[in-house]
Enzyme design. Structure first.
Site, PDB file in Angstrom:
ATOM      1  N   ASP A   6     -25.868 -61.587   7.905  1.00  0.00           N
ATOM      2  CA  ASP A   6     -24.852 -60.871   8.665  1.00  0.00           C
ATOM      3  C   ASP A   6     -23.501 -61.205   8.025  1.00  0.00           C
ATOM      4  O   ASP A   6     -23.384 -62.183   7.274  1.00  0.00           O
ATOM      5  CB  ASP A   6     -24.918 -61.334  10.124  1.00  0.00           C
ATOM      6  CG  ASP A   6     -23.711 -60.928  10.934  1.00  0.00           C
ATOM      7  OD1 ASP A   6     -23.392 -59.732  10.940  1.00  0.00           O
ATOM      8  OD2 ASP A   6     -23.081 -61.814  11.549  1.00  0.00           O
TER       9      ASP A   6
ATOM     10  N   ASP B 105     -19.741 -60.790   9.747  1.00  0.00           N
ATOM     11  CA  ASP B 105     -18.822 -61.429  10.698  1.00  0.00           C
ATOM     12  C   ASP B 105     -19.441 -62.639  11.384  1.00  0.00           C
ATOM     13  O   ASP B 105     -20.503 -62.528  12.001  1.00  0.00           O
ATOM     14  CB  ASP B 105     -18.405 -60.424  11.782  1.00  0.00           C
ATOM     15  CG  ASP B 105     -17.206 -59.588  11.377  1.00  0.00           C
ATOM     16  OD1 ASP B 105     -16.680 -59.823  10.294  1.00  0.00           O
ATOM     17  OD2 ASP B 105     -16.814 -58.709  12.156  1.00  0.00           O
TER      18      ASP B 105
ATOM     19  N   ARG C 290     -13.875 -60.486  11.081  1.00  0.00           N
ATOM     20  CA  ARG C 290     -12.923 -59.545  10.509  1.00  0.00           C
ATOM     21  C   ARG C 290     -11.899 -60.203   9.591  1.00  0.00           C
ATOM     22  O   ARG C 290     -10.816 -59.663   9.367  1.00  0.00           O
ATOM     23  CB  ARG C 290     -12.194 -58.759  11.611  1.00  0.00           C
ATOM     24  CG  ARG C 290     -13.060 -57.738  12.328  1.00  0.00           C
ATOM     25  CD  ARG C 290     -13.660 -56.670  11.445  1.00  0.00           C
ATOM     26  NE  ARG C 290     -12.647 -55.920  10.711  1.00  0.00           N
ATOM     27  CZ  ARG C 290     -12.742 -55.561   9.444  1.00  0.00           C
ATOM     28  NH1 ARG C 290     -13.788 -55.915   8.735  1.00  0.00           N
ATOM     29  NH2 ARG C 290     -11.798 -54.863   8.870  1.00  0.00           N
TER      30      ARG C 290
ATOM     31  N   ARG D  40     -18.980 -43.338  12.256  1.00  0.00           N
ATOM     32  CA  ARG D  40     -19.510 -43.804  10.978  1.00  0.00           C
ATOM     33  C   ARG D  40     -20.682 -42.933  10.556  1.00  0.00           C
ATOM     34  O   ARG D  40     -21.165 -42.105  11.320  1.00  0.00           O
ATOM     35  CB  ARG D  40     -19.944 -45.272  11.086  1.00  0.00           C
ATOM     36  CG  ARG D  40     -18.801 -46.219  11.446  1.00  0.00           C
ATOM     37  CD  ARG D  40     -19.289 -47.636  11.677  1.00  0.00           C
ATOM     38  NE  ARG D  40     -18.182 -48.533  12.037  1.00  0.00           N
ATOM     39  CZ  ARG D  40     -18.342 -49.783  12.445  1.00  0.00           C
ATOM     40  NH1 ARG D  40     -19.574 -50.306  12.539  1.00  0.00           N
ATOM     41  NH2 ARG D  40     -17.293 -50.529  12.746  1.00  0.00           N
TER      42      ARG D  40
ATOM     43  N   ARG E 160      -9.813 -50.543  17.959  1.00  0.00           N
ATOM     44  CA  ARG E 160      -9.991 -51.294  16.712  1.00  0.00           C
ATOM     45  C   ARG E 160      -8.666 -51.598  16.015  1.00  0.00           C
ATOM     46  O   ARG E 160      -8.628 -52.406  15.092  1.00  0.00           O
ATOM     47  CB  ARG E 160     -10.925 -50.545  15.760  1.00  0.00           C
ATOM     48  CG  ARG E 160     -12.362 -50.408  16.286  1.00  0.00           C
ATOM     49  CD  ARG E 160     -13.318 -50.009  15.178  1.00  0.00           C
ATOM     50  NE  ARG E 160     -13.363 -51.038  14.159  1.00  0.00           N
ATOM     51  CZ  ARG E 160     -14.192 -52.081  14.172  1.00  0.00           C
ATOM     52  NH1 ARG E 160     -15.023 -52.260  15.180  1.00  0.00           N
ATOM     53  NH2 ARG E 160     -14.181 -52.950  13.177  1.00  0.00           N
TER      54      ARG E 160
ATOM     55  N   ARG F 179      -7.603 -59.518  19.280  1.00  0.00           N
ATOM     56  CA  ARG F 179      -9.076 -59.614  19.216  1.00  0.00           C
ATOM     57  C   ARG F 179      -9.558 -60.862  19.945  1.00  0.00           C
ATOM     58  O   ARG F 179     -10.486 -60.807  20.748  1.00  0.00           O
ATOM     59  CB  ARG F 179      -9.542 -59.707  17.753  1.00  0.00           C
ATOM     60  CG  ARG F 179      -9.597 -58.416  17.009  1.00  0.00           C
ATOM     61  CD  ARG F 179      -9.959 -58.658  15.547  1.00  0.00           C
ATOM     62  NE  ARG F 179     -10.306 -57.404  14.931  1.00  0.00           N
ATOM     63  CZ  ARG F 179     -11.518 -56.874  14.903  1.00  0.00           C
ATOM     64  NH1 ARG F 179     -12.522 -57.511  15.450  1.00  0.00           N
ATOM     65  NH2 ARG F 179     -11.742 -55.709  14.339  1.00  0.00           N
TER      66      ARG F 179
ATOM     67  N   SER G  25     -16.217 -54.870  20.126  1.00  0.00           N
ATOM     68  CA  SER G  25     -16.847 -53.556  20.130  1.00  0.00           C
ATOM     69  C   SER G  25     -18.361 -53.649  20.274  1.00  0.00           C
ATOM     70  O   SER G  25     -18.942 -54.732  20.316  1.00  0.00           O
ATOM     71  CB  SER G  25     -16.500 -52.819  18.831  1.00  0.00           C
ATOM     72  OG  SER G  25     -17.042 -53.508  17.707  1.00  0.00           O
TER      73      SER G  25
ATOM     74  N   ASP H 282     -22.003 -51.151  18.876  1.00  0.00           N
ATOM     75  CA  ASP H 282     -22.503 -50.025  18.096  1.00  0.00           C
ATOM     76  C   ASP H 282     -23.456 -49.189  18.932  1.00  0.00           C
ATOM     77  O   ASP H 282     -24.198 -49.709  19.763  1.00  0.00           O
ATOM     78  CB  ASP H 282     -23.240 -50.512  16.850  1.00  0.00           C
ATOM     79  CG  ASP H 282     -22.336 -51.264  15.884  1.00  0.00           C
ATOM     80  OD1 ASP H 282     -21.147 -50.903  15.780  1.00  0.00           O
ATOM     81  OD2 ASP H 282     -22.818 -52.220  15.245  1.00  0.00           O
TER      82      ASP H 282
ATOM     83  N   TYR I 194     -33.465 -60.778  13.705  1.00  0.00           N
ATOM     84  CA  TYR I 194     -33.697 -62.222  13.867  1.00  0.00           C
ATOM     85  C   TYR I 194     -35.090 -62.495  14.437  1.00  0.00           C
ATOM     86  O   TYR I 194     -35.745 -63.472  14.055  1.00  0.00           O
ATOM     87  CB  TYR I 194     -32.618 -62.790  14.786  1.00  0.00           C
ATOM     88  CG  TYR I 194     -32.783 -64.250  15.168  1.00  0.00           C
ATOM     89  CD1 TYR I 194     -32.519 -65.270  14.259  1.00  0.00           C
ATOM     90  CD2 TYR I 194     -33.178 -64.599  16.457  1.00  0.00           C
ATOM     91  CE1 TYR I 194     -32.656 -66.603  14.614  1.00  0.00           C
ATOM     92  CE2 TYR I 194     -33.319 -65.928  16.824  1.00  0.00           C
ATOM     93  CZ  TYR I 194     -33.054 -66.926  15.903  1.00  0.00           C
ATOM     94  OH  TYR I 194     -33.188 -68.248  16.261  1.00  0.00           O
TER      95      TYR I 194
END
Length: 251
Positions: A16, A18, A25, A127, A138, A145, A183, A185, A225
């Protein structure tokens, strides 16, 4: 064999981004870069992240495609092997414009009525293989953040919105994955990080390691995972990742 230059050509280690090889970020450190370069001599190395390649270049560097054997952006929906792009998939192609607009409009109406300590901009990022939804937006700063992440841990803003989406769009065939600080997804079922494993089929790998920090159920690292073909490693920071790599591979 493509990987005959590796000490362990049948082993691949996926990361991964982040919280695993970079702070959230933020840019990768030279220490982690050196660790990955040493690891790459021993095994095949790749990353799998939810963000698009442009954001991964911001964090890892413009030469990211040269630093990894495999680069899996947007969970592998946009993928590269040794710098060459592989086949990709489209979120809008899966969902269709009419259904997408209903989903987007619901999210925007929900967020318009949501009171938060701060709101900025870019609440839905479109995206190639998914959309990314951020209640704070964002465009917030790093300090904002951190503030939202702490607020969300108490008030469960993201988890509550995800529950509403599951309730209102049960027939859309979508999954929701909370990751990072601000955020989550939204993507078709099966298009989580395990999607990248499709690109590894037939490549001769006997061992697949994965390192991630959001490995809890509902986190965006959970599915890969816990995948039966994967040896998962839960980490808390890039330093933790380096520590475990040292234990496993002596680097």
């Amino acid at each position: 064999m493509t990987w005959s230059n590796k000490e362990q050509p049948n082993t691949i280690v996926l990361f991964d981004v982040d919280g695993t090889i970079t702070p959230a970020r933020k840019e990768i450190s030279e220490s982690v870069k050196n660790t990955l370069a040493a690891l790459r001599k021993k095994v095949v190395v790749g990353f799998v992240g939810g963000s698009d390649l442009a954001k991964q270049k911001e964090q890892i560097g413009d030469d990211v495609l040269e630093l990894f054997d495999y680069c899996f952006s947007e969970n592998g929906l946009t993928a590269y092997k040794l710098g060459q792009q592989l086949a990709s998939q489209s979120f809008i192609g899966f969902l269709g414009e009419e259904r997408y607009q209903k989903l987007a409009n619901f999210i925007l109406r929900y967020l318009a009525d949501l009171e938060l300590p701060k709101k900025r901009g870019t609440f839905i990022e479109f995206r190639n293989g998914m959309i990314n939804v951020s209640p704070i937006g964002r465009n917030c700063s790093h300090a904002e953040r951190d503030e939202f992440e702490a607020y969300d841990k108490v008030h469960q803003v993201r988890a509550t919105l995800v529950s509403e989406l599951k309730k209102n769009f049960p027939d859309y065939g979508l999954i929701y994955s909370i990751g990072g600080q601000i955020s989550f997804d939204v993507m078709p079922a099966g298009w989580d990080k395990t999607y990248c494993l499709r690109h590894l089929e037939g490549e001769g790998f006997k061992t697949i390691h994965f390192f991630g920090d959001k490995t809890f159920e509902g986190g965006n690292d959970y599915e890969i995972y816990t995948h039966p073909a994967v040896t998962g490693h839960a980490v808390s920071s890039p330093d933790d990742t380096q520590r475990i790599l040292g234990e496993l591979f002596g680097i």
